[in-house]
Design an enzyme around this catalytic site. Structure first.
Site, PDB file in Angstrom:
ATOM      1  N   LYS A  12     -40.055  30.818 -77.612  1.00  0.00           N
ATOM      2  CA  LYS A  12     -39.671  30.990 -76.212  1.00  0.00           C
ATOM      3  C   LYS A  12     -40.710  30.283 -75.349  1.00  0.00           C
ATOM      4  O   LYS A  12     -41.904  30.567 -75.419  1.00  0.00           O
ATOM      5  CB  LYS A  12     -39.594  32.465 -75.850  1.00  0.00           C
ATOM      6  CG  LYS A  12     -39.012  32.740 -74.467  1.00  0.00           C
ATOM      7  CD  LYS A  12     -37.510  32.492 -74.426  1.00  0.00           C
ATOM      8  CE  LYS A  12     -36.746  33.696 -74.904  1.00  0.00           C
ATOM      9  NZ  LYS A  12     -35.281  33.547 -74.758  1.00  0.00           N
ATOM     10  N   THR A  57     -36.164  34.569 -80.311  1.00  0.00           N
ATOM     11  CA  THR A  57     -37.062  34.094 -79.249  1.00  0.00           C
ATOM     12  C   THR A  57     -37.196  35.141 -78.149  1.00  0.00           C
ATOM     13  O   THR A  57     -38.228  35.230 -77.485  1.00  0.00           O
ATOM     14  CB  THR A  57     -36.575  32.768 -78.652  1.00  0.00           C
ATOM     15  OG1 THR A  57     -35.309  32.953 -78.006  1.00  0.00           O
ATOM     16  CG2 THR A  57     -36.451  31.703 -79.729  1.00  0.00           C
ATOM     17  N   HIS A 259     -55.726   4.365 -56.706  1.00  0.00           N
ATOM     18  CA  HIS A 259     -56.240   3.211 -55.987  1.00  0.00           C
ATOM     19  C   HIS A 259     -56.242   3.428 -54.471  1.00  0.00           C
ATOM     20  O   HIS A 259     -55.286   3.958 -53.899  1.00  0.00           O
ATOM     21  CB  HIS A 259     -55.407   1.973 -56.304  1.00  0.00           C
ATOM     22  CG  HIS A 259     -55.423   1.590 -57.752  1.00  0.00           C
ATOM     23  ND1 HIS A 259     -56.566   1.202 -58.401  1.00  0.00           N
ATOM     24  CD2 HIS A 259     -54.422   1.543 -58.678  1.00  0.00           C
ATOM     25  CE1 HIS A 259     -56.284   0.915 -59.666  1.00  0.00           C
ATOM     26  NE2 HIS A 259     -54.987   1.127 -59.852  1.00  0.00           N
TER      27      HIS A 259
END
Length: 307
Positions: A12, A57, A259
């Protein structure tokens, strides 16, 4: 059979758990995003659909929340260790558990003063604001006998407004970049570091202290390095961590060069003396490297995209 099953795992992902610890009127917050991945004897569920070896899960999700109550959350690393040990030792078909955790930090809101007509600064111990600096990360992998703990952070934006140059590089017919002898150096740090704690017989690191110290040394190296390249700064950041933190053997950074280009103000009759810049978001240089303690082998994946 024309095909065979390769590596597989299930679990999960992204279980959001917020744990409030109430120390009287003072509260503490741990805010985690926990992903569980389990692997082992899972061939049959793929071949025939038999779920005989499958822990749902949904059960792994419930375990995350139950463990937050039963064990508390001392640190992301310690919480992940509790979970990984549980899944491997409690379910015979499960041979390896990998727990990935993101931690979101909060800090207390300071009240105006202690003479407030409402509750007073000394009583405001339950109000927080999300820190906007970085997301803390950890990945714990356990196979029943040995551990691997790789922690780190992402989204930590840093800048040096001077003490950075870039010149003397290779030039060909496509090179237009001008050499810079005083430039802004900025990046958004994504870093991972691997601990040399691998066995329950070893003394476990102080995870919280280690994270704060790693971040401190990393930032100090960034600030104190007179940089002739982002690669040089990256190496100094990793070296400072390894030289000061004996519990860490390997560091890997992925540093995009954020930059900043000087704006041409001459059309307006103005001189731009390293004052006004255009911050470009893309494209960007991407500098990545691993720094190792001498004698150690690299184990952090080169591609950090999904780590």
């Amino acid at each position: 059979m024309p095909t065979i099953l390769g590596q597989n795992q299930y679990g999960k992902a992204e279980n959001r758990v917020v744990k409030i610890t109430r120390d009287g009127a003072t509260h503490h917050i741990k805010d985690l995003n926990v992903s569980v991945a389990l692997s082992g004897d899972m061939d049959e569920v793929h071949y025939s659909g038999s779920n005989a070896n499958v822990l749902p899960t949904d059960t792994t999700k419930n375990t995350v929340y139950a463990f937050a109550k039963e064990h508390g959350i001392e640190s992301a690393e310690q919480f992940g260790i509790h979970l990984a040990r549980h899944f491997v030792t409690s379910q015979e078909p499960i041979k390896t558990a990998r727990i990935r955790i993101e931690e979101y930090a909060w800090e207390r809101i300071e009240a105006s003063d202690a003479t407030s007509q409402f509750i007073g600064a000394d009583e405001v111990k339950h109000s927080f604001v999300r820190k906007g600096q970085e997301t803390r990360l950890t990945q714990i992998t356990y196979d029943g006998s040995s551990w691997e703990v790789v922690s780190g952070l992402k989204d930590l934006v840093v800048m040096n407004s001077t003490n950075s140059e870039f010149w003397g590089y290779v030039k060909d017919q496509y090179t237009t970049l001008k050499e810079a002898y005083d430039r802004i150096l900025a990046t958004e740090v994504s870093g991972r570091w691997r601990f040399n704690w691998t066995d329950d017989e070893q003394r476990m690191p102080n995870w919280e202290k280690s994270y704060e110290q790693v971040k401190k040394h990393m930032l100090q190296a960034f600030a104190e390095t007179y940089s002739l390249s982002l690669q040089q700064t990256l190496y100094q950041m990793g070296s400072r961590i390894i030289n000061n933190r004996s519990e860490i053997d390997e560091v890997r950074f992925s540093l995009p060069n954020k930059h900043h280009f000087l704006v041409d103000l001459e059309p307006f009759g103005l001189k731009n003396d390293n004052e006004v810049y255009y911050a470009a978001d893309r494209p960007y240089g991407l500098i990545e490297a691993t720094i190792l303690r001498d004698g150690c082998e690299p184990r952090i994946p080169v591609d950090l995209t999904n780590l």
